[in-house]
Design a protein around this motif. Structure first.
Motif, short mmCIF file in Angstrom:
data_model
loop_
_atom_site.label_atom_id
_atom_site.label_comp_id
_atom_site.label_asym_id
_atom_site.label_seq_id
_atom_site.Cartn_x
_atom_site.Cartn_y
_atom_site.Cartn_z
N GLY A 13 0.47 -1.33 0.30
CA GLY A 13 -0.42 0.00 -0.33
C GLY A 13 1.24 1.42 0.34
O GLY A 13 0.16 2.28 -0.28
N ASN A 14 2.11 0.90 0.32
CA ASN A 14 3.35 2.53 0.35
C ASN A 14 4.50 2.20 -0.10
O ASN A 14 5.58 3.13 -0.21
CB ASN A 14 3.59 2.49 2.19
N MET A 15 4.05 1.50 -1.44
CA MET A 15 5.21 1.27 -2.82
C MET A 15 5.66 3.38 -3.19
O MET A 15 6.54 2.65 -3.25
CB MET A 15 4.82 0.18 -3.42
N LYS A 16 4.20 3.94 -2.92
CA LYS A 16 5.00 5.49 -3.85
C LYS A 16 5.52 5.93 -3.39
O LYS A 16 6.36 6.83 -3.33
CB LYS A 16 3.91 5.94 -4.21
N ASN A 17 5.83 5.19 -2.15
CA ASN A 17 6.74 5.91 -1.16
C ASN A 17 7.64 6.05 -0.70
O ASN A 17 8.99 6.17 0.40
CB ASN A 17 5.81 6.60 0.37
N HIS A 18 8.18 3.97 -1.17
CA HIS A 18 9.26 3.68 -0.55
C HIS A 18 10.46 3.96 -1.28
O HIS A 18 10.80 4.18 -2.23
CB HIS A 18 9.04 1.91 -1.40
N ASP A 19 11.28 4.00 -0.43
CA ASP A 19 12.95 4.88 -1.06
C ASP A 19 13.47 4.05 -2.23
O ASP A 19 14.00 4.64 -3.04
CB ASP A 19 13.89 3.75 0.30
N VAL A 20 13.16 2.19 -2.00
CA VAL A 20 13.17 2.08 -3.75
C VAL A 20 12.72 1.90 -4.77
O VAL A 20 12.62 1.86 -5.86
CB VAL A 20 13.94 0.16 -2.92
N CYS A 21 11.33 1.28 -4.31
CA CYS A 21 10.16 1.30 -5.18
C CYS A 21 9.90 2.57 -6.28
O CYS A 21 9.21 2.43 -6.77
CB CYS A 21 9.03 0.80 -4.55
N SER A 22 9.71 3.18 -5.23
CA SER A 22 9.24 4.54 -5.82
C SER A 22 10.37 5.50 -6.53
O SER A 22 10.13 6.58 -7.25
CB SER A 22 9.41 5.80 -4.52
N LYS A 23 11.79 4.72 -7.15
CA LYS A 23 12.79 5.36 -7.52
C LYS A 23 13.01 3.87 -8.78
O LYS A 23 13.48 4.37 -10.49
CB LYS A 23 14.23 5.41 -7.06
N CYS A 24 12.27 2.86 -8.94
CA CYS A 24 12.68 1.10 -10.21
C CYS A 24 11.92 2.48 -10.99
O CYS A 24 10.97 3.10 -11.24
CB CYS A 24 11.52 0.41 -9.35
N ILE A 25 12.71 1.60 -12.19
CA ILE A 25 12.35 1.74 -13.80
C ILE A 25 12.27 0.78 -14.71
O ILE A 25 12.42 0.50 -15.77
CB ILE A 25 13.57 3.03 -14.32
N TRP A 26 12.80 0.03 -13.42
CA TRP A 26 13.34 -1.77 -14.22
C TRP A 26 11.77 -2.11 -14.80
O TRP A 26 12.07 -2.66 -16.08
CB TRP A 26 13.79 -2.45 -13.02
#
Length: 285
Positions: free
Chosen positions: A272-285
């Motif tokens: 529910g908070n992936m968009k605020n996660h340090d890694v997930c929020s930056k992911c481009i994979w």
């Protein structure tokens, strides 16, 4: 329907990504293994069977931040999964394939992917790939052979050459992935700009058409991402994480059971908070 119920409804978790080895016989410049807290060790066969038996997986992908063929139990693991009717795939740097041709075909492995991000890496294992392709023809095997290519600024102009070599050798297809340098392996390794990526994909599609050779391009990233929706990752230590790019973000242990972990509040909170996660929020994979 609350947030947790909505998230549970969209998740399928039918593909297991399992890191059978954190050991490696190469030191690839783009690999984040060297920057992890643990960079050695193998997944035990007992841990492998525990996770396989704890959930109804349709596919097991054997890869991670090490070379799978270094694990002495790798083919026993493949056989265990195949005996349960589970599709199997393996990603390798190719260096040990020549010594395991019979093992690969006898295990009934479904897919094998070679991680070649430039021509220099490819040339280290090209003879092994050729031998595998030739044996596939002789044995009339259904094994599918892929080149897995990570794309970034440094190899922008080499990618077409690797694709052409894959076609020349007789691979079934190439798969392109974006570099996600979350652990800052080397700050000079940068992802392609939108324009560079667009130009590369146009060139790749042209090569694909001329050669009649399939190349799978990376998709646009969104949240919750397609990887987390459909897969779960187990590290060599038997720790459960949402993604291979979160190898030190543990949401459980194989002893807890995959099904139980996926229903946990901790995991739902992560989703529910992936968009605020340090890694997930930056992911481009």
């Amino acid at each position: 329907m609350n947030m947790f119920e909505r998230l549970r409804k969209i998740l399928s978790f039918r593909i297991l990504q399992v890191e059978v080895s954190r050991e490696c016989n190469l030191d690839c410049k783009i690999c984040m293994r060297k920057n992890l807290k643990s960079n050695s060790g193998f997944l035990s066969f007992d841990n492998f069977t525990r996770v396989i038996d704890s959930y109804n997986f349709k596919e097991v992908a054997l890869h991670g931040w090490g070379e799978p063929l270094l694990n002495p139990d790798i083919f026993q693991m493949i056989k265990y999964a195949k005996d349960k009717g589970i599709r199997t795939s393996l990603t390798t740097n190719g260096t040990l394939v020549g010594d395991n041709i019979d093992n690969i075909f006898n295990s009934n492995l479904d897919d094998i992917a070679f991680g070649f991000y430039d021509t220099n890496i490819l040339m280290k294992s090209i003879d092994n790939v050729r031998e595998l392709v030739n044996e596939k023809k002789i044995r009339k095997s259904d094994l599918r052979i892929f080149f897995d290519i990570t794309i970034f600024k440094d190899n922008l102009y080499d990618v077409p050459n690797v694709i052409r070599k894959a076609d020349e050798i007789g691979a079934d297809a190439c798969v392109l992935h974006r570099l996600f340098n979350i652990y800052n392996v080397d700050k000079k390794f940068k992802p392609l700009s939108k324009m560079e990526e667009k130009e590369l994909f146009t060139q790749v599609k042209d090569i694909e058409k001329k050669l009649n050779f399939k190349v799978y391009l990376p998709k646009e990233h969104d949240l919750p991402c397609r990887i987390v929706k459909n897969t779960v990752f187990v590290t060599h230590e038997g720790k459960v994480t949402p993604c291979c790019f979160l190898p030190e973000f543990y949401i459980g242990d194989t002893e807890d059971g995959i099904g139980n972990i996926m229903k946990s509040e901790k995991y739902m909170n992560f989703l529910g908070n992936m968009k605020n996660h340090d890694v997930c929020s930056k992911c481009i994979w």
